[in-house]
Each structure stands twice: as C-alpha cells, then as structure tokens.
Design an enzyme around this catalytic site. Structure first.
Site, PDB file in Angstrom:
ATOM      1  N   SER B  50       0.836  -1.200   0.000  1.00  0.00           N
ATOM      2  CA  SER B  50       0.000   0.000   0.000  1.00  0.00           C
ATOM      3  C   SER B  50       0.871   1.251   0.000  1.00  0.00           C
ATOM      4  O   SER B  50       0.560   2.234  -0.673  1.00  0.00           O
ATOM      5  CB  SER B  50      -0.920   0.006   1.223  1.00  0.00           C
ATOM      6  OG  SER B  50      -1.714  -1.158   1.225  1.00  0.00           O
ATOM      7  N   ASN B  51       1.967   1.222   0.750  1.00  0.00           N
ATOM      8  CA  ASN B  51       2.876   2.363   0.745  1.00  0.00           C
ATOM      9  C   ASN B  51       3.625   2.483  -0.581  1.00  0.00           C
ATOM     10  O   ASN B  51       4.163   3.537  -0.891  1.00  0.00           O
ATOM     11  CB  ASN B  51       3.880   2.263   1.895  1.00  0.00           C
ATOM     12  CG  ASN B  51       3.292   2.810   3.182  1.00  0.00           C
ATOM     13  OD1 ASN B  51       3.237   4.009   3.375  1.00  0.00           O
ATOM     14  ND2 ASN B  51       2.803   1.918   4.038  1.00  0.00           N
ATOM     15  N   LYS B 169       0.258 -10.686   6.714  1.00  0.00           N
ATOM     16  CA  LYS B 169       0.469  -9.342   7.254  1.00  0.00           C
ATOM     17  C   LYS B 169      -0.895  -8.829   7.661  1.00  0.00           C
ATOM     18  O   LYS B 169      -1.764  -8.653   6.810  1.00  0.00           O
ATOM     19  CB  LYS B 169       1.080  -8.409   6.204  1.00  0.00           C
ATOM     20  CG  LYS B 169       1.130  -6.952   6.694  1.00  0.00           C
ATOM     21  CD  LYS B 169       1.582  -5.951   5.650  1.00  0.00           C
ATOM     22  CE  LYS B 169       1.544  -4.545   6.263  1.00  0.00           C
ATOM     23  NZ  LYS B 169       1.901  -3.475   5.320  1.00  0.00           N
TER      24      LYS B 169
END
Lengths: 311, 311, 311, 311
Positions: B50-51, B169
C-alpha cells in the site's frame, strides 16, 4: 452552463461483459445481447460498470468492450462508459479514450483504496481533474457496496460544482440523501437511482431515472415503473415496484453479477461465466433464482428461452 | 510441508515508490533509498505494498519497480512483492512475474470490490488459485483501512490450509484476532504485524515480526522494539513502543503515504510526491509532522539531513 | 386474527416530555401542548418514545406522563405508549400499566445492551413474551440511531408472527427494507415511517403513516404530505416532502430532542429544557434553527409566537 | 491531586448477579460465590457491571446487591460499583447511594441512547457532573460491544481531566488506543483491560490490570498472566495468555453472561439463569463450553465440582 445539455432521464441497464468458456470476451454475444435490449425504450446503457466487471478487465479488454458496444448501440441511445480507476491519471486516460470511442458520458466511481485520505477536498480534486481533462460529461458513481465508502451529500455537492460533472448514479439506497443532493446541487444536477429496489422512492424525491442491474433482465418492468410514475399512475407504479424487489435483491445484494448472467442464460440471452474471484452459482442457487424470476413474472415456464440456459 | 522453509521473522519497511517531479518513477532515488536502508538489520522489504502505491501504477511500472528493487536488495534480505489485484487471473500473472524477477514471496491483498460476494469460500478459492500457480510462497495481506474488509480468523485459517500460503500481514490491529489466527493455523503459519503501533502487543501474542510503514523512517527504533522483546528486556521494549505511537499514527492513519514521503525528505532520503488522488501535505501539516518526528527522536535538529526537505 | 383491528393509518407526533426549570415534569405544559395538537387531524400520539425521553424518566414519572396525556387526548385519537425496557420483565410490567392507564397500543423498542446475544430467536422470544402478557397490541420500534441495532426484515417478520404484534415504527430510513417487511409479513402488518424525511418514499412502498418528530412542530405539513399521496396529488406531495427535509434533519439527526423543544418554544408552545446528558442548544444553533424553520414555512416572522421562546 | 490515591492495579472479576429459579436475587449464592473468590489474590470486584446485569435490575435490586456484596467483600479488597444510567441525574443518584453503601469507586458506562448527540462536550459534561457529585472516584466504562459507541482517545482524555475521574475500563480491545490514552492523560490515569483476551497486550502498553469476565471462572490464570508479566517471565505470560483466549471468547463474545453463569455451575459455584432477554444456553452449547473449559485447564474431569451443574 446548463448541465442538462445531456439529458440523462431514463432507464439504463449496466450491461455485463460476456466471457466465453475460455474466459475471453465473447464479442458476438455482446453484440447479440445489445440487439435484444435495443428493442426496448431504454435511454441507453452503462458499459464497464460494476456489472461490467470493469475492475477484472485489462485496459485492452476495456477498450475492446467499448468499441464493440458502441457499434451495437444506436446513436439515439446513450453509451455511458465506466472509467473510474484508483489513480487520477489512469482515470483521465481511460475517460479520454472512452470519449474518443464515442461514449456519451463517463461514469467515474470514487477511488477508495486510500479511503482514510479521501477527504472531501481530495475527492473534489480527483473528480475535477478528470472533468477538466474530459471532452465528455462526467457522472459520479457512488456504490458503497463495492467501495466501502458512502459519499455524503456535502461531498457530492462539492464535486458537483464543476460544470462538466452533470449527475450521479447513487447505489446507496438512502433516499433522504438523494433528496438532500437535489437540494444542495440545484435542479440541473441529475440523480440516477443505482438499484431497482428503490427506483420509485428515488423518483419520488427527484431522481430522473436509474442505472439498474435489474434492467438487464427485466427492462420492460423497469421502464413501466418509471412510466407509471410519469403518468401519475401511482398505484400501478407502486405494485410493480414491490413486485420487482425480490428479483432485484437476487441479482444484486444476494448473488450479484453471477446471478445477472445466470438470469440472462435463463432468458435465452447470453450470460456465461463471471471472472474469478466472482463465484460460480451452485445449481441450488440457480434453481432458487429461477423460481424468483418466475414468481416475479420475468421468466415464463415452458418458453423456448429456457433451452439455452445450460450452455 | 514446513511453512517455515522461508523464515519471515523480522522487520520490513513497505517501501514507497518514488516519483520525480513529472510523476515518473525515480529509479535512482529508489536505488539510493535502498542503499540507506540496507545498512540496518532489516529482514527485507515489502515492495509494491500500500505504501508502494501498487494500485496507482501501470503493470509496466510495477515490473520496473520490482526489477530495480531486486538489483538493490542484497540476496540475504527478502524481497516481498505486492501482487494482489482484483481479479484472480491478474494476480496470478503478476505473482508469476514477480517470482521470475526474484521476489522471495508475494504479498496478496484480499480482493474487495465485489465484497458482498467475497465469502470464505470465494476468498479461499482466490488465494488457493494464486498459491497453486505461484513458484514463490504467498503471504495474505489483510488491510481493512484500505479494503474496507476485515478478514476474520476463520477465513484466514481456511486460506492458510494451502501449503504455499505461509503467513499473513495483518494491519487490522486486533491482537485478539492475531492470537486466534495463531491458535487456528498452528505454529508454522507466520503472523506479521501490519503497523508499528501494535508491534509489541502483536509480538506478545505470537507474531514473528512486522511490515511497518514506520520502519521506512525509523528502522532502528522498530528493530530495537523487537530485539528488546527477544532479549526479554520488557520495560525497554514497552517504552520504545509507546514512544513510536505518535510518529506511527502520523505516517499511517492521519496522513498516510504522503507523510511517509515527506518524512523521508526531512531525513535526507528521497520522498517526493505521491500520486493523485493522494493529496499533497500542506505546509502546516509538514511542520506538525516535523515536530512529531523530533519529539519521537526520529529527526534531529540542525542536522544536514534537513537541507534536502524542501526540494 | 386481523391485525387491523386497530387501524394505525395516519400521522403521529412522538411528543416530548416537558420539564420545568427545576427538571420536574411540567404537567400543565403537557396538557396545553396536547390541546394545541388536538386541533389537527392527527391519528394520535406516541407518548414516551425517544422524543419523550423515556430512558431518562423514573418509572413513577413514566406513569404520570401517560396519565396526564391520556386525560388530554380525546378518545378518538390513539395514545401509543413507549414501554420498551432492557429487560423483558420490566417491559411486560410497564406495558401492562400503560394498558391499564388507557394506552391503545405499546411501542416496544428492541433491547440492545446485550446486542451480541440479541439473535433473531432472542428478540422473537422477548417480543412474544411481551405480546403474550399485554392486553393492548404491540408495535415494534426499530431505531438504529438510538439502539445501534438495525433489525433486519427477516427478524421483523419472525417477531411479527404473533397476532398481538400489529406493526412497526421503522426509523432506519431503508425503504427497500420497508417494502421487504411488507412482502414478508403480509398486508395486515402495518408499517409506520419513523422520520419525516422518508415519509413519502415509505408511503410509496406500502407504509400506512408515520410517527414523526417533525409532526410536533409541523403537523399540518406532515398531514398534507400523506393526504396528497392519498389523493394521488403526486407532484404536490413530492414538493412538500422535499421542503420538509431540512427542518426534519434539524430536529432529528443534527440536534435531536433539544431542537424539537426549542422549536416548540419558538412556535409559542412549551418546549423547555431536555434532561442531561442531552445538551443545551447554543444561541448560534437556535438562530440557525430559526432560519431553517422560517425557510421551510414552519415559523413565520413577526408572529406573537416568537415572544415566548426566550423563557 | 494524585489520582493514584486509589490504586486500581490488579485483577477484578465483574461478578454476575445470581438469580434463583423464580428470577429473584439469590442472596446466599452471591455471598457464597464471593467467599470462594475471596481465596484468590484479586484486587477486588466489579459489582453491577455488564456481567452483573445492571440494566436488567430494578433500583431496589441494585442497592440490595451492593449491600450484600459489600458485606461479603473484605475491606482490603475493592468494591467497584457499576452505576451508569442513561440520565445524568439517575447516575448521580445511584453513584451517591453506592458510595454510601461502601463502594470504593464507581464504574460509569457512557450513556448511549442519544448517541448522535453524545459529542465530546456532552459526554464530558455528563461524566464531570457525576464526578462532581460523587464522594468516591469515578472509572470510565467504555464497552462498545454493549453501547455501540467506542469512545475515542481524545474524548477519554477530555473526560479524564476531572481529578475525581481516575481511570477507565476499556473493553474495546484496541491496544493502540490504550497506549494513546496513556500518552494523552499522563501516568496517573489508570487503564484497566476490559477483556482477558488482550490482558497481556494491554499490560504491555501500560494498563495496570483488568476487569475480566474470565476472572469469574479462571481467577488463578488471570492473576498468573499479570504476575508473570510483572516478574518479566515473558514467555510464561504469553503462553498462558494464548491458552485463555478460547475460554474467554466463549464467556464473552460468543455466549456472554449466560455462559459465565453456566461455567460457574460447572465449577461447583452458583451460576443459575440469566434474565431475559438474555437467552438460555442450549445443551449443545453447554457441552461445547464444557469441552473448551477442559481444554483450557479451567475445568477438570471427574471432579465433584461437576455434580452441581445440572441444578
């Protein structure tokens, strides 16, 4: 500017993208389905919406679907192209290409992945950037059941300030908000119901029509609800509205796109498989769907249209 | 099969994808950033999470980022590639390509667009199809703040039955669920915390490490929390954990990816702009961020690293 | 049994419980307010609903309010008494007492404190126990904005199987669900809209009327919406419905009971203070409310009714 | 003022209120249960919490339970009395009476019925009014699973400004928020975990203990988790924490108060029935509960304690 330069009033099926048994786009089936739908007084079609499996198609496939659909859609009917992507740039690019192919308007779903940062300002900037770059008008697409975000009336009104943003398809089902949108944006901004279950309530608070999954399989009934409303044949509209709720729930909230496709198969049109991760319908579910369609008067027993469904 | 064939235990930054002022991938900056991070005892990197703005990149850009990153990541560190797309087929394709480029594992976010149909069975089928096709192990990626879906422990356990799915995660922050996952899947299945705010609580219920946005800008501190935990230096771990909560909140829930990038700029690394619709940080927000980083001991006054931040 | 033994069709204000400046029940004000409302063609009143601050009253106060109200309500108008408590036994007791005082029906809110255990079976058992013990008919009260629980159509239908449970006040605003309730329960079961914002949409899918906070301050307008609907004066109904949305939002979602009371003061009736923890309205909010009421045609400038509001 | 005038550090069972077969309070059973719990090094008891069925008791019953409990609780253990009602005035009254009976502190749940109006300011005013009027210290009670409201850290910090508000029981399970509370309120403000599933994670971010439904049936294990933590016997704490998750889930989220009571019966203490609308446990559920308790080492086979359970 008058946003009603493009008059959206009417009923639209958000058409599914047909795939063959290898998972490729079934181009002939798409053309053939449109030929069938063209017989109704639909205002047009939403191509590449949620029912069109936009998010499951490659860019090349998306353009191919738009081209085939445009060829099969008469010029007096609108082609609204779903062009919303997560990035602003991708959305601009796809919207421009859709315009070049001949779409009359673009349906742009709110980006949702970075939802925590999608403030009113961020969403406004996104939609305005797309509207600035686009030669065709933009329709906001609010569909909380897919994005997990429900645009509020204030945010929609802020986005709607752009002259090239002419309306919204709201699938949320909150008719209070629909009325509030009407109040905040003024009469030029056109609201389309996003689901047949609340078509009549939406019309009653100012919506001009609907983009309705149910219109794929029951176009005549969806058109009749709106016509009865326009004719002030209130009781007739209400009874038909009530009758359409079970089949609409079946092809939306309960079983979604795979059920729209299965219903098309049952009706002698082309449905075929949805793309994974969309699930297959079990035989039990298909049977339950068939009963619901019959009870609603959408499917009739013993018709030849049934022959086709086990392809 | 022992899922610990690939031992995930450790700390990973989910690295941002740097863009230049034209919005193109800043390849040298990516290499240079990795050179800096390589100085720490990180277990590896999550690339295209996502980052990493995965959902805002074209397929070509995604492959380019993986190739550059692999070149800059030493072979004794893991490269975990984000490869989750909305369609099963696209996810399979990207996962295979990531494996060919040299990724050690793939991080596959749960598909969410057709969320109403994403039952346990549908998600299981999706992840198993990817795991079947992939030559590298799969890590489930649960991030409700982006997908709007929070996979429950039972669903995760059902997905985890596949031998090529080795861990998760979890960015949800529900430590009870993390413990439950451990109980339902057995000790081989590896849980990674998805946010530094609950790293120590997660370790305390069985997580083996974390993929932490904060590790981009405070790798030493994130490593120290885990090391103190392993050394049973409990009070030290706790104090550092508490100290990292404000900066972590700043670069995740409050201001997200743009803040990670701004913080990198402040630290003399390369941050640069995020892609729209991700917003720009205002100068006020940057100033507030700077104060938070200083108070947390991540940024030090008067250091030359400050020079770079106004690029 | 025919559940329409008691015909609920019509409009009801859920009247506030007036308190004097010491926080005691203002009995004369209650009688006087009812005298004013009695001039309208309302079907009756809901006493001790959410607007009646039921949960903030002692048992003794509850009975006192019912007695005073019954004395002031003509026998040709219905008194619906709010009697829902968290425990089944307390609800039974209060319902019996309400019946003895002369209530025509009881409005029973779904218990919500142990929400995790309030399955369909548990709720069904609760409502059926109350209905078994009660000499007066029971109306289900679904108000997610207060309880945090939104009863679904299946649960409502299961509860509605009891012959002494004759209808529902649904404040949720989901008109699709309202239609679904109608379909699942049959035509005898009477649905009342719980908020004026969706009165017309609710009527359009089968509701027979509404218990509407707005009817406290705009009874004529609420009655006119329903009458226009019954007369098939569709456009007139729609315009009035749209006009009532801003004042309705003001006295419900935005500012709640304190705003209903402030509006009554502005109209020359008795509002007075709400009980803490319900907040006081600031002067700015009162001024904003006044503007909204004027714009909606509920409050008229320069009328003597304004004199009273600063008591 | 030092809020640690009353040191809350430790473990507390939120004791159930026992009823006999007629639904009356079983006073001897209450005394006898406390005699059993008094043998453990518990810091005290929460009486009239959610497990005490506060909301299902009349005011007279509430006072009776507090009196009996105070008589049976040694003076070196704390009695924390649940006194939160929907109205501020009722809460003040019950808190004063609890203080007069000898409660050491009051546990005040956030009012939730008018949730839309329960802003930070309104909640602050409510809690401060209670704290002003009370001779005993106040503990905030945040339990979203019952109230449907999750107080955020900023609101809690605003409430905590009052010197007579000394701590919080947080049942939400968000350990990030717990840490944030610690940071915003300073070290004097005492945080108690509200569920055993996250006891160790909560301790790891600064909580001083817990009010734990599980401590009713597994006091030794709950105490041992905290003691191991204090002794820095980290691995031991972790293993016991993990082992307690299934039984804790059973007596909280899955089956709630009725399961706490059934488990007490199985352990040879007095559980008895819960009050409707709380449901009865089926025999299947009881059997499943028994297996869970045995696997967790809480219930031992063949012990005489089993004899009692079918009363």
């Amino acid at each position: 500017m008058n946003k009603k330069t493009l008059d959206l009033a009417g009923i639209y099926p958000p058409i599914p993208t047909p795939f063959d048994s290898d998972g490729k786009i079934a181009t002939l089936a798409l053309t053939e389905n449109l030929r069938r739908w063209n017989q109704y007084q639909l205002r047009g079609y939403a191509v590449l919406g949620s029912n069109g499996e936009l998010v499951l198609l490659s860019e090349q496939e998306r353009l191919r679907v738009l081209e085939i659909a445009r060829d099969a859609i008469p010029l007096d009917k609108l082609m609204i192209a779903g062009t919303g992507c997560q990035s602003t740039e991708q959305t601009v690019t796809l919207t421009k290409k859709a315009g070049a192919i001949g779409a009359d308007a673009a349906l742009v779903v709110s980006p949702s992945y970075y939802r925590g940062l999608m403030t009113k300002d961020a969403l406004r900037a996104h939609f305005h950037a797309v509207a600035d770059a686009s030669s065709i008008p933009i329709i906001i697409y609010n569909i909380p059941s897919c994005t997990g975000i429900d645009l509020d009336a204030e945010t929609i009104a802020a986005i709607a300030e752009h002259e090239n943003i002419i309306g919204i398809k709201d699938s949320g089902g909150n008719v209070i908000k629909m009325a509030e949108i009407g109040r905040l944006t003024g009469p030029d901004f056109q609201v389309l119901a996003g689901s047949a279950s609340f078509l009549l309530p939406a019309l009653s608070v100012g919506a001009v029509g609907g983009i309705l999954a149910l219109a794929n399989i029951a176009p005549a009934q969806c058109l009749a609800i709106r016509q009865s409303f326009l004719d002030q044949e209130w009781e007739q509209a209400r009874q038909l509205q009530m009758r359409m709720i079970p089949p609409n729930t079946a092809v939306t909230r309960r079983w979604g796109v795979p059920a729209v496709k299965a219903a098309l198969d049952m009706l002698g049109m082309y449905g075929g498989p949805a793309r994974p991760p969309l699930p297959l319908l079990s035989n039990e579910t298909k049977q339950e769907l068939r009963v619901i369609l019959r009870q609603a008067g959408i499917l009739h027993e013993g018709k030849p249209q049934d022959d086709n469904e086990d392809r």
